[in-house]
Design an enzyme around this catalytic site. Structure first.
Site, PDB file in Angstrom:
ATOM      1  CG  ASP A   9      60.284  63.337  65.008  1.00  0.00           C
ATOM      2  OD1 ASP A   9      60.778  62.449  65.627  1.00  0.00           O
ATOM      3  OD2 ASP A   9      59.397  63.252  64.195  1.00  0.00           O
ATOM      4  CG  MET A  43      56.712  63.062  66.975  1.00  0.00           C
ATOM      5  SD  MET A  43      55.074  62.487  67.199  1.00  0.00           S
ATOM      6  CE  MET A  43      55.329  61.103  68.514  1.00  0.00           C
ATOM      7  CG  ASP A  44      59.728  66.390  61.909  1.00  0.00           C
ATOM      8  OD1 ASP A  44      59.181  67.189  62.368  1.00  0.00           O
ATOM      9  OD2 ASP A  44      60.974  65.925  61.916  1.00  0.00           O
ATOM     10  CB  ILE A  45      55.592  61.931  58.901  1.00  0.00           C
ATOM     11  CG1 ILE A  45      57.212  61.808  58.292  1.00  0.00           C
ATOM     12  CG2 ILE A  45      54.847  61.340  57.870  1.00  0.00           C
ATOM     13  CD1 ILE A  45      57.495  60.225  58.179  1.00  0.00           C
ATOM     14  CB  ALA A  66      53.869  66.659  57.338  1.00  0.00           C
TER      15      ALA A  66
END
Length: 430
Positions: free
Chosen positions: A159, A187-189, A192
């Site tokens: 991230d 960025m990860d969320i 996803a």
């Protein structure tokens, strides 16, 4: 840790028992780890999909060790946050038997999700081309750092790296210092969420056309998207976004102000909101109609003097005074809160964002709900994240029809991990 959970958070309210689930009957075999992949599969699980999380025996997902780790749970808060409503199967994919079981599970599945480094699933013989031979209808989602092919396919991505390389960090913070990353893994969320959207779209396409497909979402691609309309502004003007701290480069007055007891944020997104702020909230109708403040561009040029006027007025009364006046006037505003204050706020409690759910050993654990509300197919009741391999035996019995003798042989061979292999065959529980 979690000492006040019963006092702070209400018990989860169960969904109506007769209500259908949006993804009921969809099975996901999940090879992902850390955040972007597991958060995507958790959304699918919350929608009612059966998610089988494949983990390395013993260690499991590396996110289990992210702090703070609870001694009784044997995993940390980040893992609890992103892995509810899943069943964990421990398989050593470095063994032929482990890979064969994975292939058997894929043969029963609708969706496969993976976020290994590029080439890993190919080495296991579990890449898309291999999986679609097992099950042509499979929707196969790869979450990668920079894509699965091309010059940068070998690069690892996390991230913060995506935040800096996308330009996102350059936009955030104050002008007199380095740009600042978001501590939340935004960025990860968001990757996803994008992966979940892509999977849902592929499932709809399969329903209409009968075929599965490969789906790919890149952390870097998504991070560039997360810079928002700044990319298009740059393409129009040639200028890069500048850091403005808590103020806005596009609207004014927007930023943080101090009441007599706390800080709060206001956002005057258009001229009418500004006029209501000045006339109805602070009683300055003369400024609301002043020529020099008539447009956003004019107000931006006079930001310092406008902020000084507002700052002097706001400091004279507490937040409760200003909040009620701004709410009545239709001026967007919000108190500057800590995370702890936010999750215990009246708004969070009314929306049921944080609840507590039962746990076999802990009694209760906290749960942060999705922001999705369905009227006909309510989100699944949350079940806490599993222990490594907690459901191996049940899944292999139920889905693949494995008998005691077969499970014992596999355990003894180390397919489910060394700890299981060291157990005597009659005591094997996997």
């Amino acid at each position: 840790m979690m000492d006040n959970i019963e006092a702070d958070f209400p018990e989860h309210t169960p969904r109506p028992s007769h209500a259908p689930k949006a993804l009921e009957g969809i099975r996901v075999v999940d090879f992902s780890h850390f955040i972007a992949g597991p958060f995507a599969t958790m959304i699918l699980a919350d929608m009612g999909a059966e998610v089988i999380k494949i983990e390395a025996p013993g260690r499991g997902d590396d996110l289990r060790r992210y702090p703070p780790v609870h001694a009784d749970l044997k995993y940390g808060a980040p893992f609890l946050w992103t892995n509810r409503n899943k069943r964990s199967v421990a398989l050593d994919l470095k063994t032929p038997a482990g890979v064969e079981i994975a292939r058997e599970l894929i043969a029963t599945a609708d969706v496969v999700v993976e976020n290994f480094s590029t080439g890993v699933m190919e080495r296991f013989g579990l890449d898309y081309e291999s999986c679609r031979k097992i099950r042509p209808e499979i929707v196969y989602c790869s979450v990668s750092a920079y894509g699965r092919d091309g010059t940068f396919a070998d690069r690892l991505g996390f991230d913060p790296i995506a935040q800096v390389e996308s330009g996102f960090v350059s936009m955030n913070g104050y002008a007199d210092r380095e740009g600042v990353r978001a501590l939340s893994p935004v960025m990860d969320i968001s990757t996803a969420m994008m992966a979940c959207n892509a999977i849902l779209g592929a499932l709809v396409a399969r329903e209409r056309g009968g075929s599965g497909q490969a789906v790919e979402v890149s952390l870097f691609d998504n991070a560039v998207l997360m810079t928002g309309y700044a990319t298009m502004q740059h393409l129009f003007s040639g200028a890069n976004p500048q850091r403005h701290g808590n103020t806005s480069p596009d609207t004014c007055p927007s930023g943080v102000f101090q009441a007599s007891d706390c800080a709060f944020y206001i956002n005057c997104g258009n001229d009418k909101i500004f006029q209501r702020l000045m006339s109805q909230v602070i009683g300055r109708s003369d400024l609301a109609s002043a020529e020099i403040y008539a447009t956003g561009a004019e107000r931006i040029r006079r930001r310092e003097e406008l902020f000084a006027i507002l700052g002097d007025v706001f400091a004279q009364q507490p937040w409760s005074h200003w909040q009620s006046r701004m709410r009545a006037a239709g001026v967007p505003c919000g108190q500057v809160r800590t995370v702890g204050e936010a999750i215990r706020s009246p708004e969070a409690r009314e929306r049921g964002i944080v609840t507590r759910i039962p746990h076999d050993t802990m009694g209760w654990v906290p749960n942060v709900n999705l922001s999705i509300r369905y009227s006909r197919t309510p989100i699944a009741d949350p079940v806490a994240a599993p222990a490594v391999g907690q459901h191996t035996e049940a899944v292999l019995r139920e889905l693949l029809g494995y008998a005691d003798e077969q499970l014992a042989r596999l355990a003894e061979a180390g397919t489910f991990g060394e700890d299981v292999a060291r157990s005597s065959p009659q005591d094997v529980k996997v």
